[in-house]
Enzyme design. Structure first.
Site, short mmCIF file in Angstrom:
data_model
loop_
_atom_site.label_atom_id
_atom_site.label_comp_id
_atom_site.label_asym_id
_atom_site.label_seq_id
_atom_site.Cartn_x
_atom_site.Cartn_y
_atom_site.Cartn_z
CB THR A 126 5.77 5.22 -5.06
OG1 THR A 126 5.19 4.36 -4.08
CG2 THR A 126 7.23 4.90 -5.18
N GLY A 182 0.84 -1.19 0.00
CA GLY A 182 0.00 0.00 0.00
C GLY A 182 0.88 1.24 0.00
CB SER A 218 9.61 7.43 -3.74
OG SER A 218 10.04 6.47 -4.69
CE LYS A 225 5.75 0.90 -4.75
NZ LYS A 225 6.72 1.66 -3.98
O1 LIG Z 1 6.97 1.16 -1.40
C1 LIG Z 1 7.13 2.29 -0.99
C2 LIG Z 1 6.00 3.15 -0.58
O2 LIG Z 1 4.80 2.43 -0.51
C3 LIG Z 1 8.50 2.86 -0.89
O3 LIG Z 1 8.93 3.27 -2.12
P1 LIG Z 1 10.50 3.43 -2.42
O4 LIG Z 1 11.07 2.03 -2.32
O5 LIG Z 1 10.55 4.00 -3.80
O6 LIG Z 1 11.06 4.35 -1.39
#
Ligand SMILES: O=C(CO)COP(=O)(O)O
Ligand SMILES: NC(=O)C1=CN([C@@H]2O[C@H](COP(=O)(O)OP(=O)(O)OC[C@H]3O[C@@H](n4cnc5c(N)ncnc54)[C@H](O)[C@@H]3O)[C@@H](O)[C@H]2O)C=CC1
Length: 334
Positions: free
Chosen positions: A248, A136, A254, A191
């Site tokens: 994300t 999520g 992220s 994603k």
């Molecule tokens: O899965 C994530 C948020 O749900 C984290 O994303 P990142 O691995 O790109 O930091």
């Protein structure tokens, strides 16, 4: 479900262990490096992964998997996708009988094209119904700061999903349940690749229209892959689909988006990797495994393909943008 082992003390493993401890569970966290385990147990800090976050008093950590797994009623797997097979193989003999295995990893295995729950069931030699997935919009740093978020616990066995839901729900973390494991895992893995594309676009200086177009068309290609693999299409409109994709792709927190931004600004893969300081940006590897999975099932995934070629074939990010816009014109739902 009271005594829980969390294996992997990176950003999400540590934040999820905090979620469980704040929900009243007895949690032991396994860290690869003894000094990380000592800092967590002794000072209630994990400065390398969650600087400035005070961890719960009840949270303990160890570098010994035997101690972490002793008496566990659920085992949470919080290591990177491409190392999960090897990590789990080394723990297999220690897993308590009948335990629920919970995967936090968001990726598709290189070489096999397997989802993480498939890898877990295969390596642990347990039925798929024993494996749950949490996915999520769950940026670890925000959750560690106790900012409210929702998530999905996916398991083919609804009772096990409910047990994980009850074990993790607290005042800032709201888990829902779902039985569509395939859709949740594809949403989580794809994603990361779309976030790389958004980062690349941001690095090239493009704004919100470009982001929204990539998010929407990224969701379209994820849903096409999901349809080919038997996922419920509605899952992609939920927390593990659109929810995680938006968080994300939009967040500077992220790792995938930040990694893409560096590529868009002209850095090489090696330079972007160095800047990640050892933290995993799953999409960099999963863009290849997802592209292969799509090709195997005859699914067109142009954004994923573009990201793969920028990351691994030296394609200029500007050429990626030009190629995506130069594709044959078509109807939106085709
Ligand atoms: O899965 C994530 C948020 O749900 C984290 O994303 P990142 O691995 O790109 O930091
Ligand atoms: N950080 C986040 O916000 C979120 C991460 N995830 C997913 O959770 C999974 C784990 O991610 P993070 O904890 O963020 O990663 P991280 O890079 O912060 O930490 C990874 C952890 O795995 C350990 N590890 C064990 N064996 C390893 C090996 N052989 N090679 C490399 N590391 C090894 C590392 O020591 C480290 O503690 C990933 O699949 C990620 O996509 C999911 C939701 C949120």
């Amino acid at each position: 479900m009271q005594r829980i082992a969390v294996l992997g003390a990176g950003s999400w493993g540590t934040a999820f262990a905090k979620v469980l401890a704040d929900a009243g569970r007895d949690v032991v966290l396994w860290a690869r490096r003894p000094e990380v385990a000592d800092e967590i147990t002794g000072q209630k800090l994990n400065t390398g992964y969650l600087p400035g976050i005070r961890l719960p008093e009840t949270l303990r950590a160890t570098a010994d998997p035997i101690l972490a797994l002793d008496g566990a009623e659920a085992v949470v797997l919080a290591v990177p996708s491409q190392t999960l097979r090897a990590n789990l193989a080394s723990w297999r003999e220690l897993l308590p009988e009948g335990v629920t295995l919970v995967s936090l990893a968001k990726g598709i295995e290189l070489g096999t094209g397997k989802r993480m729950s498939e890898v877990v069931a295969e390596v642990a030699q347990v039925p798929s119904e024993h494996v749950a997935v949490v996915s999520g919009p769950n940026l670890a740093r925000e959750i560690a700061a106790q900012q409210p978020t929702a998530t999905v616990v996916a398991c083919m066995d609804h009772e096990r999903a409910v047990a994980v839901q009850r074990a993790s729900a607290n005042g800032y973390f709201r888990p829902y349940t779902i039985t569509d494991v395939v859709g949740c895992e594809l949403g989580g893995a794809c994603k990361n690749v779309i976030a790389l594309a958004c980062g690349i676009a941001h690095g090239l200086g493009f704004g919100d229209n470009t982001m929204a177009s990539l998010i929407t068309r990224g969701l379209a290609e994820t849903a096409r892959l999901g349809a080919a693999l038997g996922a419920d299409p509605m899952t992609f409109a939920g927390l593990a689909g659109l929810g995680d994709l938006v968080a994300t792709c939009a967040s500077p927190l992220s790792r995938n988006r930040s990694f893409g931004e560096r590529l868009g600004k002209g850095e090489t893969l090696a330079q972007a990797q160095e800047a990640a300081h050892g933290q995993v940006a799953e999409g960099v590897k999963s863009c290849s495994s997802i592209q292969d999975l799509g090709a195997k099932h005859g699914v067109d995934m142009p954004i994923t393909d573009g990201v793969r070629r920028v990351c691994h074939d030296g394609l200029d990010p500007r050429a990626m943008a030009a190629e995506l816009l130069g594709r044959a014109q078509k109807a939106e739902r085709q």
